[in-house]
Design an enzyme around this catalytic site. Structure first.
Site, mmCIF file in Angstrom:
data_model
loop_
_atom_site.group_PDB
_atom_site.id
_atom_site.type_symbol
_atom_site.label_atom_id
_atom_site.label_comp_id
_atom_site.label_asym_id
_atom_site.label_seq_id
_atom_site.Cartn_x
_atom_site.Cartn_y
_atom_site.Cartn_z
ATOM 1 N N GLN A 31 35.254 -19.435 -63.365
ATOM 2 C CA GLN A 31 33.993 -18.721 -63.603
ATOM 3 C C GLN A 31 34.169 -17.358 -62.931
ATOM 4 O OE1 GLN A 31 30.535 -19.800 -61.332
ATOM 5 N NE2 GLN A 31 29.114 -19.191 -62.943
ATOM 6 N N ARG A 85 27.620 -16.489 -46.332
ATOM 7 C CA ARG A 85 27.148 -16.736 -44.969
ATOM 8 C C ARG A 85 28.167 -17.418 -44.071
ATOM 9 N NH1 ARG A 85 22.059 -19.793 -44.657
ATOM 10 N NH2 ARG A 85 22.184 -20.365 -46.843
ATOM 11 N N ALA A 87 32.511 -22.274 -57.296
ATOM 12 C CA ALA A 87 32.865 -20.876 -57.566
ATOM 13 C C ALA A 87 32.240 -19.904 -56.572
ATOM 14 C CB ALA A 87 32.441 -20.507 -58.985
ATOM 15 N N GLY A 88 31.216 -20.374 -55.860
ATOM 16 C CA GLY A 88 30.460 -19.481 -54.983
ATOM 17 C C GLY A 88 31.309 -18.908 -53.859
ATOM 18 N N TYR A 92 61.940 -36.756 -26.441
ATOM 19 C CA TYR A 92 61.726 -36.245 -27.796
ATOM 20 C C TYR A 92 62.630 -37.017 -28.748
ATOM 21 C CZ TYR A 92 61.922 -33.514 -32.013
ATOM 22 O OH TYR A 92 61.879 -33.153 -33.333
HETATM 23 C C1 UD1 Z 1 20.715 -24.785 -55.984
HETATM 24 C C2 UD1 Z 1 19.632 -25.251 -56.948
HETATM 25 C C3 UD1 Z 1 18.409 -25.684 -56.141
HETATM 26 C C4 UD1 Z 1 18.794 -26.760 -55.181
HETATM 27 C C5 UD1 Z 1 19.948 -26.303 -54.289
HETATM 28 C C6 UD1 Z 1 20.454 -27.463 -53.490
HETATM 29 C C7 UD1 Z 1 19.882 -23.963 -59.008
HETATM 30 C C8 UD1 Z 1 19.366 -22.819 -59.805
HETATM 31 N N1 UD1 Z 1 19.300 -24.170 -57.830
HETATM 32 O O1 UD1 Z 1 20.223 -23.618 -55.351
HETATM 33 O O2 UD1 Z 1 17.411 -26.177 -57.020
HETATM 34 O O3 UD1 Z 1 17.700 -27.142 -54.386
HETATM 35 O O4 UD1 Z 1 21.035 -25.813 -55.090
HETATM 36 O O5 UD1 Z 1 21.423 -27.025 -52.568
HETATM 37 O O6 UD1 Z 1 20.758 -24.682 -59.473
HETATM 38 N N2 UD1 Z 1 27.792 -22.020 -58.013
HETATM 39 C C9 UD1 Z 1 28.815 -21.673 -58.861
HETATM 40 N N3 UD1 Z 1 28.627 -20.619 -59.705
HETATM 41 C C10 UD1 Z 1 27.491 -19.915 -59.732
HETATM 42 C C11 UD1 Z 1 26.448 -20.285 -58.854
HETATM 43 C C12 UD1 Z 1 26.628 -21.339 -58.005
HETATM 44 O O7 UD1 Z 1 29.873 -22.308 -58.854
HETATM 45 O O8 UD1 Z 1 27.399 -18.989 -60.553
HETATM 46 C C13 UD1 Z 1 27.996 -23.168 -57.086
HETATM 47 C C14 UD1 Z 1 27.987 -22.753 -55.640
HETATM 48 O O9 UD1 Z 1 29.319 -22.497 -55.194
HETATM 49 C C15 UD1 Z 1 27.400 -23.974 -54.959
HETATM 50 C C16 UD1 Z 1 26.471 -24.557 -56.005
HETATM 51 O O10 UD1 Z 1 26.892 -24.028 -57.244
HETATM 52 O O11 UD1 Z 1 28.380 -24.956 -54.688
HETATM 53 C C17 UD1 Z 1 25.014 -24.193 -55.758
HETATM 54 O O12 UD1 Z 1 24.848 -22.818 -55.756
HETATM 55 P P1 UD1 Z 1 23.901 -22.089 -54.742
HETATM 56 O O13 UD1 Z 1 24.006 -20.644 -54.964
HETATM 57 O O14 UD1 Z 1 24.105 -22.595 -53.368
HETATM 58 O O15 UD1 Z 1 22.469 -22.583 -55.287
HETATM 59 P P2 UD1 Z 1 21.129 -22.605 -54.469
HETATM 60 O O16 UD1 Z 1 20.480 -21.282 -54.595
HETATM 61 O O17 UD1 Z 1 21.320 -23.173 -53.148
#
Ligand code: UD1
Ligand code: MG
Length: 450
Positions: free
Chosen positions: A75, A15, A10-11, A348
């Site tokens: 989400q 970056r 969902a992210g 061709y």
């Molecule tokens: C997360 C972990 C961290 C871990 C890291 C590894 C948590 C709180 N932290 O941190 O411990 O070391 O990944 O890469 O879980 N996503 C959603 N919806 C949301 C938030 C995130 O779908 O509301 C998805 C993002 O698209 C991504 C994944 O979840 O694919 C991880 O989210 P991200 O924001 O990258 O978490 P990190 O802060 O990197």
């Protein structure tokens, strides 16, 4: 025990600096989401739930293209990883197996790792995939005591001592689906980010007297992709691994670093790939075929003993039987070439069937498109198409027939016939000499006048 996958996608991927959702950026010419789905598929999941948010419609379309049985949930606001997993609750209503949480932007998990994770469930209620990080950076840290995982602390919330831990959280978790959703219910957002952290489920489980453990994998497998630079590194890592796998399986790559592979490129043993060959998606090359330098292939099948290129282009639907030859500057699209057929130079061939052992001379063109519709050209076996023949489709050339060089063939040619479809040649004795003399004389007069 049956398994369900929950894939978080969902992210926004801020970056990446892109309008395309992060999980749709490509590695080996497939969205990284497909790699993650394929990685998870080794667990033979009964259900696959994908949590989409940012540009959810695009993510949904791509996911369903790869797996029409995938379930997409929305989400709407990204409130954290626990909140993301919670969105899968209804989709998994009544499911009583294990749930594995994977990330859509972590495409390289191996089969061995995921199987180890699944096996570890025999000894723990919750199992987290961790890795020893060369540079732990901002990863969540795994706080362990012996074999037990006590809790996960996010970098932002960690103390200096906790930040010194190098065992990090990959994000991958497995637990019984019902337990997972139960634990998530207890997760709050009172932390440095104000987010619902999935990582909090470990401490909650431990407080309830449940057990949690860690399975470790190589850091390269949990490589997450957050920026274009990381995407480029992931592409390089994918290419290196895919080439190495081919070589291990008996394929000759003359200059491995110059061969670009797609995520699903399949090449049989004893095939030889010369330098600077590009494989697009959906290519199968059978054993013993040879792909010569600077060729470009996509959506095609090359059989044993065939030789392609140098400088050949095989487009989607090119189906080449055994011992076919496709030479330099030849483009083949949506066409079946039967055993031993040859198209060696500057041609061709589109929307066509070419019979066994037929030879298409240099410059043969199938004129398949009338500006609105595409039409087929059908050539029988053992036919000989003279150089520079235009085959204006729909048209057929029978078994053992010939066309004269330079012909524009607009009518079907019966088996065994010769089609001549060009102006008849007439020689005018001495004409050229007289013409040259006249022209040279004119030039001389012009130079004298100037
Ligand atoms: C997360 C972990 C961290 C871990 C890291 C590894 C948590 C709180 N932290 O941190 O411990 O070391 O990944 O890469 O879980 N996503 C959603 N919806 C949301 C938030 C995130 O779908 O509301 C998805 C993002 O698209 C991504 C994944 O979840 O694919 C991880 O989210 P991200 O924001 O990258 O978490 P990190 O802060 O990197
Ligand atoms: Mg991340």
């Amino acid at each position: 025990m049956s398994t369900a996958l929950i894939l978080l996608a969902a992210g926004k991927g801020t970056r990446m600096e892109s309008d395309l959702p992060k999980v749709l950026h490509r590695i080996g010419q497939a969205p990284m989401l497909w790699h993650a789905m394929r990685a998870g598929a080794v667990l033979a999941p009964e259900r696959m739930v994908i949590v989409a948010g940012h540009e959810a419609d695009q993510v949904r379309a791509a996911a369903l293209e790869h797996d029409p049985d995938a379930q997409l949930v929305l989400q709407a606001d990204q409130l954290g990883t626990a909140h993301a997993v919670a969105q899968a609750r209804d989709a998994l209503g009544g499911f009583d197996g294990d749930a594995v949480v994977l990330y859509g932007d972590t495409p390289f998990l191996s089969e061995t790792t995921l199987e180890a994770l699944q096996s570890a469930r025999a000894s723990h209620d919750v199992v987290v995939l961790g890795f020893e990080a060369a540079d732990p950076g901002r990863y969540g840290r795994l706080v362990t005591q012996g074999d037990t995982l006590e809790r996960i602390v996010e970098y932002k919330d960690a103390t200096t001592e906790e930040r010194a831990i190098t065992l990090c959280n990959s994000g991958v978790v497995i637990a019984a689906a019902s337990l997972l959703f139960d634990l998530i219910d207890a997760v709050g957002n009172d932390n440095a980010s104000g987010e619902y952290y999935l990582t909090d489920i470990v401490a909650i489980a431990r407080a309830r007297g449940l057990s949690a453990g860690v399975v470790r994998c190589d850091e390269a497998e949990t490589l997450g992709i957050n920026s274009r630079a990381e995407l480029a590194r992931a592409e390089a890592a994918f290419q290196a691994r895919a080439r190495a796998e081919l070589v291990e399986n008996g394929v000759s790559l003359l200059a491995p670093d110059s061969v670009h592979l797609a995520w699903d490129t399949t090449i049989g043993r004893d095939a030889e790939i010369e330098p600077n060959v590009v494989f697009g998606p959906r290519v199968t090359v059978e054993s013993g075929a040879r792909i010569r330098a600077f060729s470009h292939l996509e959506g095609c099948h090359v059989s044993r003993g065939a030789v392609i290129g140098p400088y050949a282009r095989l487009r989607p639907g090119a189906e080449l039987a055994e011992d076919v030859r496709v030479g330099n500057f030849v483009e083949i699209k949506n066409a079946a070439l039967q055993e031993g057929a040859k198209v060696n130079h500057l041609s061709y061939v589109g929307d066509a069937e070419i019979g066994a052992r037929s030879n298409l001379g240099a410059g043969t063109i199938t004129c398949n498109y009338d500006g609105v519709f595409k039409h087929r050209t059908v050539i029988g076996r053992d036919a000989f198409i003279g150089s520079n023949t235009m085959l204006v489709a729909p048209v057929s050339v029978g078994d053992g027939a010939m066309t004269a060089s330079g012909s524009v063939v607009v009518k079907d040619v019966p088996a065994g016939a010769l089609a001549v479809a060009r102006g008849r040649q007439e020689n005018k004795p001495g004409f050229a000499t007289r013409l040259f003399d006249k022209l040279k004389a004119r030039k001389k007069t012009q130079q004298e006048d100037a």
